[in-house]
Every structure is written in structure tokens, then in C-alpha cells.
Design an enzyme around this catalytic site. Structure first.
Site, PDB file in Angstrom:
ATOM      1  N   LYS A  12      54.505  -8.517  26.330  1.00  0.00           N
ATOM      2  CA  LYS A  12      54.102  -7.328  26.740  1.00  0.00           C
ATOM      3  C   LYS A  12      55.785  -7.513  27.455  1.00  0.00           C
ATOM      4  CE  LYS A  12      51.790  -7.184  30.885  1.00  0.00           C
ATOM      5  NZ  LYS A  12      53.356  -6.048  32.183  1.00  0.00           N
ATOM      6  N   ASN A  13      55.290  -8.860  29.007  1.00  0.00           N
ATOM      7  CA  ASN A  13      56.263  -8.693  29.469  1.00  0.00           C
ATOM      8  C   ASN A  13      58.264  -8.462  29.441  1.00  0.00           C
ATOM      9  OD1 ASN A  13      54.643  -8.032  31.106  1.00  0.00           O
ATOM     10  ND2 ASN A  13      54.275 -10.081  31.858  1.00  0.00           N
ATOM     11  N   CYS A  42      50.367  -1.151  44.763  1.00  0.00           N
ATOM     12  CA  CYS A  42      50.055  -1.947  43.856  1.00  0.00           C
ATOM     13  C   CYS A  42      48.173  -1.859  44.193  1.00  0.00           C
ATOM     14  CB  CYS A  42      50.308  -3.197  43.351  1.00  0.00           C
ATOM     15  SG  CYS A  42      50.076  -4.107  42.674  1.00  0.00           S
ATOM     16  N   ARG A  48      53.991  -5.038  46.794  1.00  0.00           N
ATOM     17  CA  ARG A  48      55.274  -5.516  45.342  1.00  0.00           C
ATOM     18  C   ARG A  48      56.700  -4.529  45.901  1.00  0.00           C
ATOM     19  NH1 ARG A  48      52.482  -5.519  39.920  1.00  0.00           N
ATOM     20  NH2 ARG A  48      54.281  -6.766  39.573  1.00  0.00           N
ATOM     21  N   ASP A  64      49.869 -14.598  36.149  1.00  0.00           N
ATOM     22  CA  ASP A  64      49.006 -13.343  35.263  1.00  0.00           C
ATOM     23  C   ASP A  64      47.829 -14.293  34.513  1.00  0.00           C
ATOM     24  OD1 ASP A  64      50.579 -11.888  35.947  1.00  0.00           O
ATOM     25  OD2 ASP A  64      52.062 -11.851  34.345  1.00  0.00           O
ATOM     26  N   ARG A  90      46.732  -1.197  29.181  1.00  0.00           N
ATOM     27  CA  ARG A  90      48.414  -1.785  29.319  1.00  0.00           C
ATOM     28  C   ARG A  90      48.645  -2.947  29.275  1.00  0.00           C
ATOM     29  NH1 ARG A  90      49.716  -1.262  35.191  1.00  0.00           N
ATOM     30  NH2 ARG A  90      51.510  -1.513  34.122  1.00  0.00           N
TER      31      ARG A  90
HETATM   32  C1  UD1 Z   1      56.205  -9.784  36.850  1.00  0.00           C
HETATM   33  C2  UD1 Z   1      55.366  -9.663  35.435  1.00  0.00           C
HETATM   34  C3  UD1 Z   1      53.916 -10.107  36.116  1.00  0.00           C
HETATM   35  C4  UD1 Z   1      54.319 -11.812  37.051  1.00  0.00           C
HETATM   36  C5  UD1 Z   1      54.995 -11.227  38.025  1.00  0.00           C
HETATM   37  C6  UD1 Z   1      55.113 -12.777  38.814  1.00  0.00           C
HETATM   38  C7  UD1 Z   1      56.768  -7.664  34.271  1.00  0.00           C
HETATM   39  C8  UD1 Z   1      56.773  -6.699  33.602  1.00  0.00           C
HETATM   40  N1  UD1 Z   1      55.794  -8.193  35.013  1.00  0.00           N
HETATM   41  O1  UD1 Z   1      56.250  -9.417  37.753  1.00  0.00           O
HETATM   42  O2  UD1 Z   1      53.501  -9.849  35.101  1.00  0.00           O
HETATM   43  O3  UD1 Z   1      52.858 -11.561  37.712  1.00  0.00           O
HETATM   44  O4  UD1 Z   1      56.293 -11.086  37.417  1.00  0.00           O
HETATM   45  O5  UD1 Z   1      55.403 -14.072  37.646  1.00  0.00           O
HETATM   46  O6  UD1 Z   1      57.407  -9.087  33.739  1.00  0.00           O
HETATM   47  N2  UD1 Z   1      59.332  -9.722  45.364  1.00  0.00           N
HETATM   48  C9  UD1 Z   1      59.730  -9.936  46.621  1.00  0.00           C
HETATM   49  N3  UD1 Z   1      61.138  -8.993  46.718  1.00  0.00           N
HETATM   50  C10 UD1 Z   1      60.768  -7.914  44.894  1.00  0.00           C
HETATM   51  C11 UD1 Z   1      60.469  -8.556  44.192  1.00  0.00           C
HETATM   52  C12 UD1 Z   1      59.609  -9.736  43.910  1.00  0.00           C
HETATM   53  O7  UD1 Z   1      59.342  -9.892  47.697  1.00  0.00           O
HETATM   54  O8  UD1 Z   1      62.771  -7.735  45.510  1.00  0.00           O
HETATM   55  C13 UD1 Z   1      58.013 -11.152  45.472  1.00  0.00           C
HETATM   56  C14 UD1 Z   1      56.850 -10.316  44.973  1.00  0.00           C
HETATM   57  O9  UD1 Z   1      55.942  -9.810  45.295  1.00  0.00           O
HETATM   58  C15 UD1 Z   1      56.331 -11.407  44.719  1.00  0.00           C
HETATM   59  C16 UD1 Z   1      57.675 -12.065  44.195  1.00  0.00           C
HETATM   60  O10 UD1 Z   1      58.869 -12.131  44.462  1.00  0.00           O
HETATM   61  O11 UD1 Z   1      55.397 -12.257  45.716  1.00  0.00           O
HETATM   62  C17 UD1 Z   1      57.333 -12.781  42.458  1.00  0.00           C
HETATM   63  O12 UD1 Z   1      57.905 -11.583  41.697  1.00  0.00           O
HETATM   64  P1  UD1 Z   1      58.698 -10.766  40.565  1.00  0.00           P
HETATM   65  O13 UD1 Z   1      58.831 -12.342  39.733  1.00  0.00           O
HETATM   66  O14 UD1 Z   1      59.539  -9.653  41.229  1.00  0.00           O
HETATM   67  O15 UD1 Z   1      57.068 -10.460  39.554  1.00  0.00           O
HETATM   68  P2  UD1 Z   1      57.254  -8.479  39.410  1.00  0.00           P
HETATM   69  O16 UD1 Z   1      58.810  -8.971  37.915  1.00  0.00           O
HETATM   70  O17 UD1 Z   1      57.444  -7.429  39.659  1.00  0.00           O
END
Ligand code: UD1
Length: 432
Positions: free
Chosen positions: A38-39, A132, A137, A319, A411
Site C-alpha cells: 500500500k505505502n 488522525c 500528524r 506499523d 484501507r
Molecule cells: C508513513 C506511512 C505510515 C507509517 C509512517 C511511519 C504511508 C502512506 N504512510 O506515514 O503507514 O506509519 O510513514 O513509518 O506511507 N512529521 C512531522 N512533520 C511532517 C511530517 C511528519 O513532524 O511534516 C513527523 C510525524 O508526526 C511522525 C514522523 O514525522 O512523528 C514520521 O512521520 P512520516 O514518516 O511523515 O509518516 P507518514 O509519511 O505520514
């Protein structure tokens, strides 16, 4: 009226109020085929927006989220065609670079369209995702990164409006490693003027595959798989084909099912994406046999308690945190599970407790004391991976477990109850 392809994806996700009914305590044996990730597929689908032509993506999992992404691509004007698990996306007709709140709020990965739409059209309007179930997030890193590339970012009515006639390469350092922000910036920088460097880039296999796809399309990304990516922008990309990598989170979930309940062989699973998880499973006493594209796991008489702390790749994935808690609920001692990525991602704990799990939460640490007997009960799923943990616990529990709000699991897991039924589980779906 939904776009045609979405309707074709929709029936496999069943009705939104479905519940799963499990008669627990059965042994699981046999083979299970792991679906495309999925990701990985979601950012690859949005990368199709970078191209004035038709790309082809193979091994696309039929999930509610891939259906949502197809719908979003069609809203922005792309044409899509799904045949079996092959998805063709034609980005030459894209004419509406806007992602509406109604879709983005149901799937945060929709935010991935921001980078490619901005890079190709000079303007994009994408709803902020909002709250969320796992706590805040933010998307600040995505936006700061795009600003570094020269985009003007404004917020209007809950929508991010990003504008830049042509993005300009720059050096970006993420203070936190973010999968989503890395993906968005890679896609934006691929069509920018000049060279960009991303420091502290995410190294997850899904990001690696996104880079490989962009390079197949004629992009110039160096350092793929490392935490420093150098992206030399090109003026245009050309269509390409790709086969989606196996879903390491689905694989990890079935590995735990095998370690808890029997003897399962995963077909089309990539052990190299699961090294930490496999090491931890071995430490619990499970017997693991790895072959080229399969992994077999066998339960031993007892599950030893093993602590895990989630971390960015190649660490233990957040995850799989909920599923590990479910497994440790059946261990012979006490295990501490710490989530460093999402500190509030523990909504599954009260539900697992309803099944008899003994879990204490202290900040971002779950202290799990194994119990000999979990007992079936009605429970509610709160997000994709929480649902998977409830299924594992329900399968291991004595008696009947009803899991409501099962749309969460649809999902991210393809045909999950069918896959478990093929292994001998008594699990069925009912409309509430
Ligand atoms: C992706 C995955 C999700 C997984 C996560 C962490 C997808 C579609 N989803 O989510 O399943 O659980 O990686 O492996 O691929 N953060 C910030 N600011 C930002 C973005 C992120 O502070 O702008 C923080 C988040 O709160 C979190 C960390 O960075 O603590 C990692 O998040 P991130 O890797 O961005 O997760 P996603 O890409 O949303």
C-alpha cells in the site's frame, strides 16, 4: 456518481459498517500470498501525475486506499484503467490541480499529490488532512521543503495553495526523517530547475521504489536507499512501467500470525525488507526459514517475551507495533513496546484489554504481561494496524470475537479474511 475505476475497486472493500466475526483458538497452516505494498503504490500513483503520458503499475493491491487514490487522480483529470491488478494512469489529461477535503480527510496519503501537481502545473491546491486517530500528524516538513524549492505557500479555507512558476533546486535538511515529506519533495524536485539535495531523507523501501520509478521515467536521483538523495531536475519525464514491491507490513502481520498460531509460508515476501522484524520473531522462539521470495514461520511451544522500540527503517516499523503488542499478550513474560515515531498510537490497547490482554501504558511505552488465555469479546477497530492487532488477538482468543468498524482494515489489507480463512481460521464478514 463515482468514476468507473473506483467503482471497480470498491466492491472488494465491502460495506463501510461490516464487522468481522472470529471463532478463535484454531491452528493456522498453509500458504499466503503477500499483496503489493500500500505505502509503495500510493506515492507511485501520484508520481504518474508528473508525466504527460501513460504509466503502468503492476501488482496493485485492491484496497480502499488505492480506490481513494484512483478517485483523486480522476478528480484532478487523470484517466485510469484497472485490469486485474494492473493499473494504467494517463497523466496527459490532468487539468484540475486540486485535492478536495472530502478525500484528503479519509486518507492522508492524498497529500502526496501536492509535490507532483505543483512541479508540473506551477500551482496546486490541496486540503490539509486534519486530525488522525494516532494524535497530531503535521505536514510542516512537506511545506517547508516545498518553500525551500521556491514555492509560495498560503492557507485558505483549510486548503494549502502552493505556487511556483518553476521550482528551483535547493538543499533541504529534514529535522525528522519523514516518509511522506521525503516522497513529496522527491517528486517536486524531479521536475525542478537545478539540483536538490535532501539530507536525513527517509530510506524506507517504499521511498526507494518511488525513486526507482522516477529514474525509470528519466529522472535523475542519486543516493537511492541512503539518507542523502541528490535530485537533478529534468524538464520532463517519460512514461514507464513498474511492479509494486511486496507489502512488508502485511507480511509482518502474517509472520506474527504464524508465530502465534501455527505454520505459515508467505509467498512473494521480501525478507530483506523485514530484517529487524525477523530477528525479533526469532528471539521469541519462532522457527523461520527464508527462501528467495518466500518466508516460512513456525510456532514453538511458547512465545518468549521480546521488547521492541519502533524506529525509522531499517528499525522495527511503527506499523507493526500494534500487532506486536497482540503477540506479546500471549508471551510467557513481560515485554515493553515503545513507539518513538507516533507517541500516541495506542488506541488498540483498551480494545486488546477487552480480550483479556494485560497491558499498562506509560507515556509511549506499553508494558505487556503475557497471559495464557485471551477470551473473545466484541471490540472496535480504530485504524488500519490496530484492526490487524485485534484480528491476531481474536484468532488467538478462545471463543467469539466481533470486530466492528472493519472498514479501517479494508484501507490497507487486501482480502484479509479470505487469506486467513485459507489458513484455517474461522473468520467471516457480516453487515452490521
Ligand atoms: C508513513 C506511512 C505510515 C507509517 C509512517 C511511519 C504511508 C502512506 N504512510 O506515514 O503507514 O506509519 O510513514 O513509518 O506511507 N512529521 C512531522 N512533520 C511532517 C511530517 C511528519 O513532524 O511534516 C513527523 C510525524 O508526526 C511522525 C514522523 O514525522 O512523528 C514520521 O512521520 P512520516 O514518516 O511523515 O509518516 P507518514 O509519511 O505520514
Amino acid at each position: 456518481m463515482l468514476p468507473k475505476t473506483y467503482q471497480r475497486l470498491e466492491p472488494c472493500t465491502k460495506d463501510i459498517m461490516d464487522k468481522l466475526i472470529i471463532d478463535g483458538g484454531r491452528e493456522l497452516t498453509g500458504e499466503v500470498n503477500i499483496s503489493g505494498a500500500k505505502n509503495a503504490v500510493l506515492p507511485i500513483m501520484t508520481a504518474a501525475l508528473l508525466v504527460d503520458g501513460q504509466v503502468c503499475i503492476k501488482r496493485v493491491p485492491r484496497l480502499r486506499d488505492t480506490g481513494t487514490m484512483v478517485k483523486l487522480l480522476e478528480i484532478v483529470g487523470a484517466r485510469t484503467e484497472l485490469t486485474g491488478d494492473v493499473l494504467e494512469i494517463d497523466g496527459s489529461t490532468v487539468n484540475n490541480p486540486e485535492a478536495p477535503y472530502e478525500l484528503v480527510k479519509t486518507m492522508r496519503a492524498s497529500f502526496y499529490v501536492l509535490g507532483p501537481l505543483l512541479a508540473r502545473f506551477g500551482r496546486a491546491k490541496v486540503s490539509l488532512p486534519g486530525g488522525c486517530a494516532w494524535g497530531p500528524r503535521p505536514v510542516d516538513l512537506h511545506l517547508k521543503g516545498l518553500e525551500k524549492l521556491g514555492a509560495k505557500i498560503t492557507l485558505e479555507g483549510g486548503y494549502i495553495i502552493a505556487e511556483a512558476k518553476r521550482l528551483k533546486g535547493n538543499r533541504i535538511r529534514f529535522e525528522i526523517s519523514s516518509v511522506g515529506a521525503t516522497g513529496n519533495i522527491i517528486m517536486a524536485a524531479a521536475l525542478a530547475d537545478g539540483t536538490s539535495v535532501i539530507e536525513n531523507a527517509a530510506r524506507e523501501p517504499e521511498i526507494v521504489q518511488l525513486c526507482e520509478f522516477i529514474n525509470l521515467m528519466g529522472g535523475k536521483i542519486n543516493g537511492v536507499g541512503s539518507d542523502e538523495l541528490t535530485i537533478t531536475g529534468v524538464t520532463s519525464l517519460k512514461p514507464a512501467n513498474i511492479t509494486v514491491i511486496p507489502d512488508r507490513i502485511e507480511a509482518g502481520t502474517f509472520l506474527m500470525a504464524g508465530a502465534m498460531l501455527g505454520d505459515i509460508k508467505l509467498i512473494n515476501a521480501k525478507a530483506s525488507h523485514l530484517t529487524t522484524v525477523l530477528d525479533k520473531l526469532e528471539a521469541t522462539g519462532a522457527v523461520i526459514d527464508i527462501n528467495e521470495d518466500s518466508i516460512r514461520i513456525k510456532q514453538t511451544s511458547e512465545i518468549k517475551p521480546v521488547d521492541v522500540t519502533t524506529a525509522v527503517y531499517p528499525g522495527f516499523p511503527t506499523d507493526l507495533q500494534a500487532q506486536w503488542i497482540a503477540m506479546m499478550s500471549k508471551s510467557t513474560g513481560t515485554a515493553v513496546i515503545t513507539d518513538t515515531i507516533y507517541q500516541d498510537r495506542f488506541a488498540h490497547i483498551p480494545e486488546l484489554s477487552r480480550l483479556g490482554a494485560n497491558i499498562r501504558l506509560e507515556k509511549n511505552e506499553a508494558i505487556v504481561r503475557g497471559t495464557e488465555r485471551l477470551k473473545g469479546a466484541p471490540v472496535m477497530s480504530t485504524d488500519i494496524r490496530a484492526s490487524a492487532s485485534l484480528i491476531l488477538a481474536g484468532l488467538a482468543a478462545q471463543g467469539r470475537t466481533d470486530i466492528s468498524r472493519v472498514y479501517h482494515i479494508d484501507r490497507g489489507y487486501e482480502n484479509i479474511e479470505q487469506k486467513f480463512r485459507n489458513l484455517g481460521a474461522a473468520i467471516r464478514r457480516e453487515s452490521e
